[in-house]
Design an enzyme around this catalytic site. Structure first.
Site, PDB file in Angstrom:
ATOM      1  N   PRO A 109      27.721 106.918 -40.447  1.00  0.00           N
ATOM      2  CA  PRO A 109      27.204 107.902 -41.403  1.00  0.00           C
ATOM      3  C   PRO A 109      27.787 107.774 -42.805  1.00  0.00           C
ATOM      4  O   PRO A 109      27.087 108.015 -43.789  1.00  0.00           O
ATOM      5  CB  PRO A 109      27.584 109.233 -40.751  1.00  0.00           C
ATOM      6  CG  PRO A 109      27.566 108.936 -39.291  1.00  0.00           C
ATOM      7  CD  PRO A 109      28.083 107.541 -39.162  1.00  0.00           C
TER       8      PRO A 109
ATOM      9  N   GLY B 101      28.092 101.906 -44.939  1.00  0.00           N
ATOM     10  CA  GLY B 101      26.986 100.980 -44.832  1.00  0.00           C
ATOM     11  C   GLY B 101      27.435  99.579 -45.179  1.00  0.00           C
ATOM     12  O   GLY B 101      27.895  98.809 -44.343  1.00  0.00           O
TER      13      GLY B 101
ATOM     14  N   GLY C   4      -8.533 102.577 -54.394  1.00  0.00           N
ATOM     15  CA  GLY C   4      -8.390 103.759 -53.541  1.00  0.00           C
ATOM     16  C   GLY C   4      -8.242 103.413 -52.075  1.00  0.00           C
ATOM     17  O   GLY C   4      -7.527 104.104 -51.329  1.00  0.00           O
TER      18      GLY C   4
ATOM     19  N   GLU D  58      20.316  94.562 -43.764  1.00  0.00           N
ATOM     20  CA  GLU D  58      21.163  93.370 -43.695  1.00  0.00           C
ATOM     21  C   GLU D  58      21.873  93.087 -45.029  1.00  0.00           C
ATOM     22  O   GLU D  58      22.064  91.944 -45.419  1.00  0.00           O
ATOM     23  CB  GLU D  58      20.354  92.136 -43.260  1.00  0.00           C
ATOM     24  CG  GLU D  58      19.626  92.279 -41.949  1.00  0.00           C
ATOM     25  CD  GLU D  58      20.547  92.453 -40.752  1.00  0.00           C
ATOM     26  OE1 GLU D  58      21.757  92.209 -40.897  1.00  0.00           O
ATOM     27  OE2 GLU D  58      20.060  92.848 -39.683  1.00  0.00           O
TER      28      GLU D  58
END
Length: 391
Positions: A134, A137, A348, A371
């Site tokens: 958490p 990283g 669109g 990664e």
């Protein structure tokens, strides 16, 4: 896995081409017809995974000695590109699993290789890598999950997040601190083969913008006991090096995914530009659209060549963090740019859930982050550039 530095023989090339042809048939018959529905529902593609097991794909880079195909990284990258053209999530089911397998094959004890690699190759044991936490990283040395020796076991406590293959998979290469006080920090980090059991809890599946269908979860370890003989290599303090070596393979995989998504966007744009008409002619005849298509095609080819360069270096046994970083950075940025241009060409309709275009636009951003962020890749490239070219 083809031994790093070992040349690929003509017979291996022929066998690898047969495998690529088999993968193409599998993707067209069993993935493409279902990808749109499964992705929209964020439904796990169990039937596809079962078929991947039957095809032996979970062992594609594991040495034949241990029950795998022993494919070169170059061929593996081609498989990942093909998968990502059809549905990128399928490639992720392979990536994390094979990083785990590569860590055991490269750094494990012989007993670990004999026990685990055949089970990884068949998919009996399947999973990924437990790295991210958490509050951690890119800086893996900041992890806080701890394993404490207790007789012939280690007791693990901590949490992991953004872990692929952790809900429906059953095994992780789990990075922990075995000596939280060690300096430098990496000397206190170890990597374990962690099978699910008491204390190994899947807290929740994460909802994602893209990369849907694949299980990405938060995990909690509460007094999770793991046998000491599952310490990869049998020696504490080697975990970070074992993981970083695997991330070269992971970055080549993510780069190959970038080629696949960029190529899918190009193919859809080329097809649509020939059928959509404005001002009395197909839009592919308008110079503004031709400029976009020309740039998109060039990005795909340049990205593929960078991936091939990195994969070839990995197969030769060369240091390739710079090459893998270049491939990962450029190919994933190409995927993002091509996805946006494809959406613009579709107008669109590109914004509609009826087409695959909006999926490319949601999938591509993950590649810029996973990664190792692209910001980090540029730093790696620069540092290696300086190291390899001293003044």
């Amino acid at each position: 896995m083809t031994q790093k530095g070992t040349p690929v023989t003509p017979e291996q090339q022929q066998n690898e081409q047969m495998i690529l042809d088999s993968v193409d048939r599998f993707l067209e018959a069993e993935v493409r017809p279902h990808a749109h529905r499964l992705e929209a529902a964020d439904e796990y593609p169990q039937a596809i995974v079962d078929r991947m097991k039957e095809l032996g794909l979970f062992g594609c880079i594991i040495d034949p000695e241990y029950g795998g195909f022993g494919l070169s990284t170059t061929t593996y990258a081609k498989i990942i590109e093909r998968m990502s053209v059809v549905w990128m999530s399928v490639s992720g089911i392979l990536n994390s699993h094979l990083i785990m397998a590569a860590a055991v094959q490269r750094s494990g004890t012989e007993a670990q290789k004999r026990h685990y690699l055949p089970k990884f190759a068949t998919g009996e044991l399947r999973g990924g890598v437990g790295l991210t936490e958490p509050d951690c990283g890119t800086d893996l040395q900041a992890i806080r999950t701890v394993a404490v020796r207790d007789g012939d076991h280690y007791v693990v406590n901590g949490a992991k997040t953004w872990i692929t293959n952790s809900l429906y998979g059953n095994t992780l290469a789990l990075l922990v601190k075995t000596d939280p006080q060690a300096q430098p920090r990496h000397k206190g980090m170890s990597l374990f083969i962690a099978e699910k059991g008491p204390g190994f809890k899947v807290e929740r599946k994460l909802e994602k913008l893209g990369y849907r269908g694949i299980d990405t979860c938060e995990l909690v370890f509460e007094d999770y006991r793991i046998p000491a003989d599952r310490l990869i290599g049998g020696v504490e303090g080697k975990g970070l090096q074992q993981v970083l070596s695997g991330l070269e393979l992971g970055r080549i995989n993510v780069a190959a995914r970038g080629v696949g998504v960029a190529r899918a966007a190009l193919q859809d744009a080329v097809a649509y530009a020939q059928t959509r008409k404005t001002f009395g002619k197909p839009i592919c005849e308008h110079q503004a659209i031709q400029l976009k298509l020309g740039e998109m095609a060039t990005r795909v080819e340049a990205s593929r060549l960078l991936v091939e360069s990195a994969a070839s270096a990995y197969d030769r046994g060369d240091r390739c963090d710079m090459e893998a970083g270049m491939a990962k950075y450029f190919a994933t940025e190409s995927a993002m740019e091509n996805a946006l241009e494809c959406m613009r060409i579709h107008g669109g309709y590109g914004y509609s859930k009826e087409y695959n275009v909006e999926r490319y636009f949601r999938d591509a951003p993950l590649l810029l982050i996973g990664e190792g962020t692209n910001e980090m890749q540029r730093i790696i490239i620069a540092k290696q550039l300086i190291e390899r070219n001293p003044a």
